[in-house]
Design a protein around this motif. Structure first.
Motif, PDB file in Angstrom:
ATOM      1  N   MET A   4      17.590 -14.616 -32.571  1.00 33.43           N
ATOM      2  CA  MET A   4      17.272 -15.824 -31.797  1.00 33.43           C
ATOM      3  C   MET A   4      18.085 -15.824 -30.514  1.00 33.43           C
ATOM      4  N   SER A   5      17.362 -15.854 -29.418  1.00 31.14           N
ATOM      5  CA  SER A   5      18.030 -15.809 -28.123  1.00 31.14           C
ATOM      6  C   SER A   5      18.532 -17.188 -27.748  1.00 31.14           C
ATOM      7  N   VAL A   6      19.724 -17.162 -27.201  1.00 37.08           N
ATOM      8  CA  VAL A   6      20.341 -18.424 -26.802  1.00 37.08           C
ATOM      9  C   VAL A   6      19.959 -18.713 -25.363  1.00 37.08           C
ATOM     10  N   ILE A   7      19.397 -19.872 -25.158  1.00 34.85           N
ATOM     11  CA  ILE A   7      18.985 -20.282 -23.813  1.00 34.85           C
ATOM     12  C   ILE A   7      20.182 -20.933 -23.138  1.00 34.85           C
ATOM     13  N   LYS A   8      20.586 -20.321 -21.999  1.00 32.41           N
ATOM     14  CA  LYS A   8      21.718 -20.872 -21.268  1.00 32.41           C
ATOM     15  C   LYS A   8      21.296 -22.104 -20.487  1.00 32.41           C
ATOM     16  N   LYS A   9      22.204 -23.022 -20.455  1.00 26.82           N
ATOM     17  CA  LYS A   9      21.948 -24.250 -19.714  1.00 26.82           C
ATOM     18  C   LYS A   9      22.040 -23.973 -18.219  1.00 26.82           C
ATOM     19  N   LYS A  10      21.076 -24.486 -17.485  1.00 27.50           N
ATOM     20  CA  LYS A  10      21.076 -24.256 -16.033  1.00 27.50           C
ATOM     21  C   LYS A  10      22.231 -24.996 -15.395  1.00 27.50           C
ATOM     22  N   LYS A  11      22.958 -24.239 -14.570  1.00 26.17           N
ATOM     23  CA  LYS A  11      24.155 -24.793 -13.937  1.00 26.17           C
ATOM     24  C   LYS A  11      23.778 -25.371 -12.584  1.00 26.17           C
ATOM     25  N   HIS A  12      24.099 -26.637 -12.379  1.00 30.89           N
ATOM     26  CA  HIS A  12      23.811 -27.303 -11.110  1.00 30.89           C
ATOM     27  C   HIS A  12      25.062 -27.280 -10.237  1.00 30.89           C
ATOM     28  N   VAL A  13      24.909 -26.728  -9.057  1.00 30.08           N
ATOM     29  CA  VAL A  13      26.027 -26.650  -8.123  1.00 30.08           C
ATOM     30  C   VAL A  13      25.605 -27.255  -6.795  1.00 30.08           C
ATOM     31  N   SER A  14      26.589 -27.580  -6.009  1.00 29.77           N
ATOM     32  CA  SER A  14      26.326 -28.150  -4.698  1.00 29.77           C
ATOM     33  C   SER A  14      26.001 -27.033  -3.701  1.00 29.77           C
ATOM     34  N   LYS A  15      25.005 -27.235  -2.891  1.00 26.61           N
ATOM     35  CA  LYS A  15      24.577 -26.241  -1.888  1.00 26.61           C
ATOM     36  C   LYS A  15      24.496 -26.881  -0.503  1.00 26.61           C
ATOM     37  N   LYS A  16      25.475 -27.688  -0.233  1.00 28.90           N
ATOM     38  CA  LYS A  16      25.450 -28.335   1.080  1.00 28.90           C
ATOM     39  C   LYS A  16      26.008 -27.442   2.190  1.00 28.90           C
ATOM     40  N   ASN A  17      26.754 -26.406   1.823  1.00 28.02           N
ATOM     41  CA  ASN A  17      27.316 -25.481   2.822  1.00 28.02           C
ATOM     42  C   ASN A  17      26.599 -24.150   2.769  1.00 28.02           C
ATOM     43  N   LYS A  18      26.718 -23.395   3.880  1.00 26.91           N
ATOM     44  CA  LYS A  18      26.090 -22.065   3.930  1.00 26.91           C
ATOM     45  C   LYS A  18      26.778 -21.100   2.972  1.00 26.91           C
ATOM     46  N   LYS A  19      28.079 -21.282   2.774  1.00 28.80           N
ATOM     47  CA  LYS A  19      28.831 -20.427   1.864  1.00 28.80           C
ATOM     48  C   LYS A  19      28.350 -20.605   0.424  1.00 28.80           C
ATOM     49  N   ALA A  20      28.057 -21.853   0.056  1.00 36.19           N
ATOM     50  CA  ALA A  20      27.564 -22.122  -1.305  1.00 36.19           C
ATOM     51  C   ALA A  20      26.176 -21.542  -1.508  1.00 36.19           C
ATOM     52  N   TRP A  21      25.305 -21.607  -0.508  1.00 37.16           N
ATOM     53  CA  TRP A  21      23.964 -21.016  -0.608  1.00 37.16           C
ATOM     54  C   TRP A  21      24.064 -19.514  -0.840  1.00 37.16           C
ATOM     55  N   ARG A  22      24.989 -18.827  -0.086  1.00 37.53           N
ATOM     56  CA  ARG A  22      25.127 -17.385  -0.272  1.00 37.53           C
ATOM     57  C   ARG A  22      25.680 -17.039  -1.656  1.00 37.53           C
ATOM     58  N   LYS A  23      26.533 -17.915  -2.187  1.00 39.32           N
ATOM     59  CA  LYS A  23      27.211 -17.615  -3.449  1.00 39.32           C
ATOM     60  C   LYS A  23      26.298 -17.834  -4.654  1.00 39.32           C
ATOM     61  N   TYR A  24      25.493 -18.887  -4.612  1.00 37.72           N
ATOM     62  CA  TYR A  24      24.744 -19.283  -5.809  1.00 37.72           C
ATOM     63  C   TYR A  24      23.256 -19.023  -5.699  1.00 37.72           C
ATOM     64  N   CYS A  25      22.758 -18.449  -4.607  1.00 37.68           N
ATOM     65  CA  CYS A  25      21.334 -18.138  -4.480  1.00 37.68           C
ATOM     66  C   CYS A  25      21.104 -16.660  -4.731  1.00 37.68           C
ATOM     67  N   ASP A  26      20.148 -16.331  -5.526  1.00 33.53           N
ATOM     68  CA  ASP A  26      19.806 -14.946  -5.849  1.00 33.53           C
ATOM     69  C   ASP A  26      18.703 -14.477  -4.902  1.00 33.53           C
ATOM     70  N   ILE A  27      19.058 -13.606  -3.956  1.00 33.61           N
ATOM     71  CA  ILE A  27      18.078 -13.115  -2.975  1.00 33.61           C
ATOM     72  C   ILE A  27      17.889 -11.608  -3.111  1.00 33.61           C
ATOM     73  N   LYS A  28      18.129 -11.097  -4.337  1.00 34.68           N
ATOM     74  CA  LYS A  28      18.028  -9.645  -4.553  1.00 34.68           C
ATOM     75  C   LYS A  28      16.600  -9.149  -4.363  1.00 34.68           C
ATOM     76  N   ASP A  29      15.601  -9.936  -4.804  1.00 33.95           N
ATOM     77  CA  ASP A  29      14.207  -9.521  -4.657  1.00 33.95           C
ATOM     78  C   ASP A  29      13.804  -9.433  -3.179  1.00 33.95           C
ATOM     79  N   VAL A  30      14.334 -10.364  -2.362  1.00 33.43           N
ATOM     80  CA  VAL A  30      14.017 -10.327  -0.923  1.00 33.43           C
ATOM     81  C   VAL A  30      14.649  -9.098  -0.268  1.00 33.43           C
ATOM     82  N   GLU A  31      15.891  -8.782  -0.658  1.00 36.68           N
ATOM     83  CA  GLU A  31      16.557  -7.610  -0.090  1.00 36.68           C
ATOM     84  C   GLU A  31      15.866  -6.318  -0.502  1.00 36.68           C
ATOM     85  N   ASP A  32      15.403  -6.250  -1.776  1.00 33.26           N
ATOM     86  CA  ASP A  32      14.684  -5.042  -2.229  1.00 33.26           C
ATOM     87  C   ASP A  32      13.379  -4.874  -1.461  1.00 33.26           C
TER      88      ASP A  32
END
Length: 472
Positions: free
Chosen positions: A1-29
């Motif tokens: 039985m796979s454990v579903i991780k709870k989605k973590k909500h973080v603040s993204k009001k700064n550009k640094k936070a967007w870079r840290k918590y946004c997954d853009i690997k598909d766009v880079e590939d």
């Protein structure tokens, strides 16, 4: 039985936070794949011959033959036709076209002529700087054409290998390296050692030829005539006077520049300098007496009275200034008149001086050319020894070869002659100072009083007994 991780909500009001918590690997590939397709091209545009290979051999196994392994020399020779790894970076890999085919040329900052640069260019043109530059370019073109013509004449000689490959291959340089961007050092670096080009040695330096044995003065003979011996004696006297004058000059500018001071004068001078500014002791002989002072107070700086000049004093002062200026102007006018009458004399003196200077300049130029033509090549920093004039004392003149006495060393004379002619490098005589060795007495249990007395007597017999140290 796979454990579903709870989605973590973080603040993204700064550009640094967007870079840290946004997954853009598909766009880079996706962007990386797009750039790769731009460089190597898309699969749709490539022909089938590049994508597929037609198998003509089938399932048949090739016959295995004994292949002799290549030697190291053959492997290196096979690598000559390949482009070196260091030059693969210079080759173009991208297939991206320039988006703007008709790109305008933009001059860099500072190329537009300013008002000051235009003025400078005009002055240079008036002085003839550009004319000299044009003449220099023409001269260089003529030299280049002459070199090219000479090279073509050299190529006419039949020294090519008609049975070999092309000229670069004959020299050992592969044809893949004979490009514009490949330097000559890189070409020679990739050539095999047995075919590597060797630089030509520099041509030998021209040495001024001189006679092996210089002709001596006739007065040096064992039986000279009276006049020849007197001429030689006069030359020696002039040489000695020159050396004495040089020695006197050195003594005058070194030793005699400083005055000699006795020890007592030196001590008094030192005491006077060191005690400057200090309170002097009370001396009744130099102190002023009461009779001279008469108990009267006298100020050191007496008051100054502000005495004004009257009208007569000011008029006299103004008249003296005007008279001085009038005499000065009269003197200047008189000098102008005398200078006019002196023009002819000045012109003759200037022309005579210029003529004398031209003669001296011609003599200096001739002397300089003669010295440069007959100068000994500078083989090292030392200068060859100057030849001293030979002289036989009149009392030693024998008249025959049996009773003659030699004054010079033949080996030393030949050695210095080789140095003066430039065949050997001039050497400098190095004298090593002998160290003063201190003597010690090493005592032991077998040493007697007689041995010590003998050692003390031996030390007393030496010139400098202060340098000896005796251990007891």
């Amino acid at each position: 039985m796979s454990v579903i991780k709870k989605k973590k909500h973080v603040s993204k009001k700064n550009k640094k936070a967007w870079r840290k918590y946004c997954d853009i690997k598909d766009v880079e590939d996706f962007l990386e794949d797009q750039r790769l397709e731009e460089r190597i091209g898309k699969f749709e545009t490539k022909p089938d011959s590049e994508l597929f290979v037609v198998d003509t051999a089938g399932d048949e196994k090739p016959e295995v033959t004994d292949v002799k392994p290549l030697s190291l020399k053959q492997k290196k020779r096979a690598l000559l036709n390949q482009t070196p790894k260091c030059f693969e970076v210079l080759l173009p890999t991208s297939k991206v076209q320039d988006p703007n085919a008709k790109r305008n040329h933009v001059n860099p900052v500072g190329t537009k002529p300013t008002a000051l640069s235009k003025l400078t260019q005009k002055r240079r043109f008036e002085k003839g700087a550009y004319v000299k530059k044009v003449e220099l370019v023409r001269k260089n073109k003529k030299i280049a054409l002459a070199k090219k013509r000479k090279a073509k004449e050299i190529e006419k000689t039949f020294k090519k290998n008609l049975w070999g490959d092309e000229l670069p291959e004959v020299k050992g340089i592969p044809s893949t390296l004979c490009d514009d961007f490949v330097s000559q050092e890189a070409q020679l670096h990739n050539v095999l050692p047995e075919k590597r080009l060797r630089p030509k040695p520099p041509p030998p330096k021209t040495v001024a030829t001189r006679a092996a044995i210089e002709t001596p003065h006739p007065g040096v003979s064992y039986n000279p005539s009276y006049q020849e011996h007197q001429d030689l004696l006069q030359e020696v006297v002039q040489h000695e006077e020159k050396m004495m004058k040089k020695e006197a000059h050195l003594n005058r500018v070194t030793t005699k520049m400083f005055s000699k001071v006795t020890a007592q004068d030196k001590e008094n001078q030192w005491r006077e300098e060191m005690s400057a500014g200090l309170p002097q002791p009370h001396n009744p002989a130099t102190a002023p007496s009461d009779e001279e002072t008469d108990n009267e107070y006298k100020a050191i700086n007496p008051p100054v009275k502000n005495k004004k000049k009257d009208h007569k004093a000011r008029r006299k002062q103004r008249e003296r200034i005007e008279e001085r200026e009038r005499l000065k102007r009269e003197k200047i006018e008189k000098k102008k008149i005398t200078d006019i009458y002196k023009l002819r004399k000045l012109q003759s003196s200037i022309s005579a001086k210029e003529k004398l200077q031209a003669e001296l300049q011609a003599k200096r130029t001739a002397k300089r050319q003669f010295i440069s033509a007959t100068a000994v090549p500078a083989l090292n920093a030392h200068k060859p020894p100057v030849r001293e004039p030979d002289l036989v004392d009149p009392t030693q003149l024998s008249g025959d070869l049996r009773n003659i006495t030699t004054n010079t060393n033949l080996l030393r004379d030949r050695f210095e002659s080789l140095q003066r002619r430039g065949a050997l490098a001039a050497s400098k005589l190095m004298m090593k100072k002998k160290k003063r060795v201190k003597s010690y007495f090493k005592p032991g249990h077998k040493v007697t009083e007689q041995d010590i007395e003998k050692y003390v007597q031996k030390m007393k017999g030496k010139k400098d007994p202060k340098k000896t140290v005796i251990k007891k």
